[in-house]
Motif scaffolding. Structure first.
Motif, PDB file in Angstrom:
ATOM      1  N   GLN A  54      62.742 -52.155  -7.688  1.00 11.36           N
ATOM      2  CA  GLN A  54      61.670 -53.115  -7.921  1.00 11.36           C
ATOM      3  C   GLN A  54      60.992 -52.862  -9.262  1.00 11.36           C
ATOM      4  O   GLN A  54      60.638 -53.818  -9.971  1.00 11.36           O
ATOM      5  CB  GLN A  54      60.644 -53.033  -6.785  1.00 11.36           C
ATOM      6  CG  GLN A  54      59.486 -54.019  -6.922  1.00 11.36           C
ATOM      7  CD  GLN A  54      58.525 -53.944  -5.752  1.00 11.36           C
ATOM      8  OE1 GLN A  54      58.884 -53.470  -4.675  1.00 11.36           O
ATOM      9  NE2 GLN A  54      57.299 -54.391  -5.952  1.00 11.36           N
ATOM     10  N   ASP A 263      65.604 -67.010  -8.568  1.00 10.14           N
ATOM     11  CA  ASP A 263      64.169 -66.854  -8.327  1.00 10.14           C
ATOM     12  C   ASP A 263      63.531 -68.177  -7.911  1.00 10.14           C
ATOM     13  O   ASP A 263      62.691 -68.220  -7.001  1.00 10.14           O
ATOM     14  CB  ASP A 263      63.476 -66.326  -9.585  1.00 10.14           C
ATOM     15  CG  ASP A 263      63.815 -64.869  -9.874  1.00 10.14           C
ATOM     16  OD1 ASP A 263      64.259 -64.174  -8.942  1.00 10.14           O
ATOM     17  OD2 ASP A 263      63.647 -64.440 -11.031  1.00 10.14           O
ATOM     18  N   HIS A 266      64.411 -68.811  -4.373  1.00  6.80           N
ATOM     19  CA  HIS A 266      63.652 -67.941  -3.480  1.00  6.80           C
ATOM     20  C   HIS A 266      62.238 -68.466  -3.266  1.00  6.80           C
ATOM     21  O   HIS A 266      61.689 -68.367  -2.159  1.00  6.80           O
ATOM     22  CB  HIS A 266      63.602 -66.520  -4.041  1.00  6.80           C
ATOM     23  CG  HIS A 266      64.868 -65.758  -3.848  1.00  6.80           C
ATOM     24  ND1 HIS A 266      65.174 -64.599  -4.540  1.00  6.80           N
ATOM     25  CD2 HIS A 266      65.931 -65.981  -3.040  1.00  6.80           C
ATOM     26  CE1 HIS A 266      66.360 -64.162  -4.165  1.00  6.80           C
ATOM     27  NE2 HIS A 266      66.832 -64.975  -3.256  1.00  6.80           N
ATOM     28  N   ILE A 267      61.634 -69.011  -4.311  1.00  8.55           N
ATOM     29  CA  ILE A 267      60.279 -69.553  -4.164  1.00  8.55           C
ATOM     30  C   ILE A 267      60.272 -70.661  -3.111  1.00  8.55           C
ATOM     31  O   ILE A 267      59.406 -70.692  -2.229  1.00  8.55           O
ATOM     32  CB  ILE A 267      59.763 -70.082  -5.517  1.00  8.55           C
ATOM     33  CG1 ILE A 267      59.540 -68.923  -6.491  1.00  8.55           C
ATOM     34  CG2 ILE A 267      58.448 -70.851  -5.318  1.00  8.55           C
ATOM     35  CD1 ILE A 267      59.195 -69.363  -7.901  1.00  8.55           C
ATOM     36  N   PHE A 286      54.926 -62.807  -1.127  1.00  8.09           N
ATOM     37  CA  PHE A 286      56.186 -62.883  -1.862  1.00  8.09           C
ATOM     38  C   PHE A 286      55.933 -63.102  -3.351  1.00  8.09           C
ATOM     39  O   PHE A 286      56.586 -62.477  -4.197  1.00  8.09           O
ATOM     40  CB  PHE A 286      57.048 -64.006  -1.314  1.00  8.09           C
ATOM     41  CG  PHE A 286      58.132 -64.456  -2.258  1.00  8.09           C
ATOM     42  CD1 PHE A 286      59.239 -63.665  -2.491  1.00  8.09           C
ATOM     43  CD2 PHE A 286      58.015 -65.659  -2.947  1.00  8.09           C
ATOM     44  CE1 PHE A 286      60.227 -64.067  -3.383  1.00  8.09           C
ATOM     45  CE2 PHE A 286      58.994 -66.068  -3.830  1.00  8.09           C
ATOM     46  CZ  PHE A 286      60.101 -65.267  -4.060  1.00  8.09           C
ATOM     47  N   TRP A 289      54.842 -59.886  -5.035  1.00  8.59           N
ATOM     48  CA  TRP A 289      55.999 -58.989  -5.220  1.00  8.59           C
ATOM     49  C   TRP A 289      56.874 -59.481  -6.374  1.00  8.59           C
ATOM     50  O   TRP A 289      57.301 -58.697  -7.222  1.00  8.59           O
ATOM     51  CB  TRP A 289      56.799 -58.950  -3.917  1.00  8.59           C
ATOM     52  CG  TRP A 289      58.030 -58.105  -3.984  1.00  8.59           C
ATOM     53  CD1 TRP A 289      58.113 -56.758  -3.757  1.00  8.59           C
ATOM     54  CD2 TRP A 289      59.356 -58.551  -4.293  1.00  8.59           C
ATOM     55  NE1 TRP A 289      59.418 -56.333  -3.899  1.00  8.59           N
ATOM     56  CE2 TRP A 289      60.205 -57.404  -4.229  1.00  8.59           C
ATOM     57  CE3 TRP A 289      59.909 -59.784  -4.605  1.00  8.59           C
ATOM     58  CZ2 TRP A 289      61.568 -57.481  -4.478  1.00  8.59           C
ATOM     59  CZ3 TRP A 289      61.276 -59.859  -4.853  1.00  8.59           C
ATOM     60  CH2 TRP A 289      62.089 -58.728  -4.787  1.00  8.59           C
ATOM     61  N   THR A 290      57.132 -60.785  -6.423  1.00  5.62           N
ATOM     62  CA  THR A 290      57.962 -61.352  -7.485  1.00  5.62           C
ATOM     63  C   THR A 290      57.323 -61.154  -8.855  1.00  5.62           C
ATOM     64  O   THR A 290      58.006 -60.847  -9.836  1.00  5.62           O
ATOM     65  CB  THR A 290      58.196 -62.854  -7.235  1.00  5.62           C
ATOM     66  OG1 THR A 290      58.828 -63.016  -5.965  1.00  5.62           O
ATOM     67  CG2 THR A 290      59.084 -63.460  -8.313  1.00  5.62           C
ATOM     68  N   LEU A 294      59.123 -59.329 -11.980  1.00 13.08           N
ATOM     69  CA  LEU A 294      59.300 -59.996 -13.281  1.00 13.08           C
ATOM     70  C   LEU A 294      58.642 -59.205 -14.402  1.00 13.08           C
ATOM     71  O   LEU A 294      59.234 -59.019 -15.475  1.00 13.08           O
ATOM     72  CB  LEU A 294      58.715 -61.410 -13.221  1.00 13.08           C
ATOM     73  CG  LEU A 294      59.462 -62.426 -12.343  1.00 13.08           C
ATOM     74  CD1 LEU A 294      58.720 -63.750 -12.326  1.00 13.08           C
ATOM     75  CD2 LEU A 294      60.885 -62.631 -12.845  1.00 13.08           C
ATOM     76  N   LEU A 304      55.536 -67.929 -13.612  1.00 10.90           N
ATOM     77  CA  LEU A 304      55.674 -68.466 -12.258  1.00 10.90           C
ATOM     78  C   LEU A 304      54.832 -69.727 -12.059  1.00 10.90           C
ATOM     79  O   LEU A 304      55.126 -70.547 -11.184  1.00 10.90           O
ATOM     80  CB  LEU A 304      55.253 -67.418 -11.228  1.00 10.90           C
ATOM     81  CG  LEU A 304      56.230 -66.269 -10.967  1.00 10.90           C
ATOM     82  CD1 LEU A 304      55.562 -65.195 -10.121  1.00 10.90           C
ATOM     83  CD2 LEU A 304      57.484 -66.784 -10.274  1.00 10.90           C
TER      84      LEU A 304
END
Length: 333
Positions: A54, A263, A266-267, A286, A289-290, A294, A304
């Motif tokens: 991560q 990505d 996933h969103i 989420f 975490w993303t 990034l 994002l």
């Protein structure tokens, strides 16, 4: 076990399979029981590996190598440990359809076997229909399902419903159900926080037969179905908007573009899962975490906001999804 843990992690970092197996075996020979080695050495080391990935300190290849080694260690521990007579009944352990993180489920299977259960481990990504057919044909006492990604919650709900119709109790576990099991309760499933919790729940037959009622009446508004139907179009629209408004993307390599599309997908998938259980925290967690992932890779978390705004515009007639997108935007820089 601290010194052994440090040495074990070093073996994972060096892709030293033999060294890792020797450390685990040495703990057995020095008097530690196999369950302690599984839960106090292998499991926390694997969590550490995930954190290193991560933070972009480890590559995917390093993470895969470490996972393979830990799987080999679990197998070696199973082979080196005398089997107790299986007197408590039969359990099937499996990962949900689409769930490929099989090591936690394998550890649960071994702990249950050590505690006297007859265990069949079906491995990763087992389709719901095949799982239910198997447990029905084999006349098992219970099934334990693992899920690391919350996007699999709808599949978990289907499995729980099907198993209930077959009169087979189900235990679920894994990060995908939330840190306190809240999303397991939402789909009407009995939840265990870890392997020892799963063993305790299996021993409590009365509790196992009284799962919480599902709280999914909101699915009648069809937002979840509409989201999944529009998934591909949403991702395409967000990708086009990101290409227009995020200049660094113009210089992305093919691999970076593929990662970006993943990505964006996933969103949508996590948004759909949050809509399914009607909990914005699933989606905002989420996103947090993303954003960390990034940023560790040199991509600003503010990037994002572009796809989130686009999704919010396109989903103007999805009130619950809109509220979740607004909550996600509010927490970003």
């Amino acid at each position: 076990m601290t010194d052994a843990y440090d040495a074990y992690v070093q073996c994972l970092a060096a892709a030293d399979e033999d060294g890792a197996i020797d450390i685990a075996g040495g703990l057995l020979h020095s008097g530690h029981d196999a369950e302690a080695v599984l839960l106090d050495l292998v499991a926390p080391a694997q969590r550490q590996v995930g954190e290193w990935w991560q933070r972009n300190e480890w590559s995917i290849a390093q993470e895969h190598a470490a996972t393979h080694i830990s799987e080999r260690v679990v197998a070696a521990l199973a082979a080196a440990t005398p089997r107790r007579a299986a007197t408590r009944g039969r359990v099937v352990v499996a990962c949900l359809d689409g769930e490929w993180h099989a090591l936690p489920a394998r550890i649960v299977a071994e702990v249950l076997r050590l505690r006297g259960w007859s265990v069949t481990f079906l491995g990763a990504s087992v389709p719901v229909a095949h799982l239910v057919t198997y447990v029905h044909q084999q006349d098992v006492d219970a099934a334990a399902l693992s899920c690391a990604l919350s996007t699999r919650l709808p599949a978990a709900h289907l499995a729980v419903q099907a198993a209930r119709r077959a009169d087979v109790p189900i235990i679920v576990g894994g990060r995908g159900f939330g840190p306190d099991g809240r999303w397991a309760r939402a789909i009407g499933a009995s939840w265990a926080p870890d392997a020892t919790g799963a063993a305790a729940l299996l021993d409590d037959r009365a509790a196992l037969r009284r799962p919480p009622p599902a709280t999914l009446a909101h699915l009648g508004d069809d937002e979840y179905a509409g989201l999944t139907k529009r998934r591909g179009d949403l991702v395409d629209e967000a990708a086009a908007e990101l290409a227009r408004r995020f200049p660094p993307m113009r210089d992305y390599s093919p691999a970076q573009l593929d990662a970006t599309l993943t990505d964006l997908t996933h969103i949508v998938d996590f948004l759909a899962a949050a809509v399914y259980v009607d909990d914005p925290e699933l989606f905002t967690g989420f996103l947090a975490w993303t954003a960390e992932v990034l940023q560790s890779r040199g991509v600003p978390a503010t990037s994002l906001k572009i796809p989130l705004h686009r999704y919010r515009t396109l989903l103007y007639d999805f009130p619950r999804a809109g509220r979740m997108l607004a909550a996600g935007l509010a927490q970003l820089p």
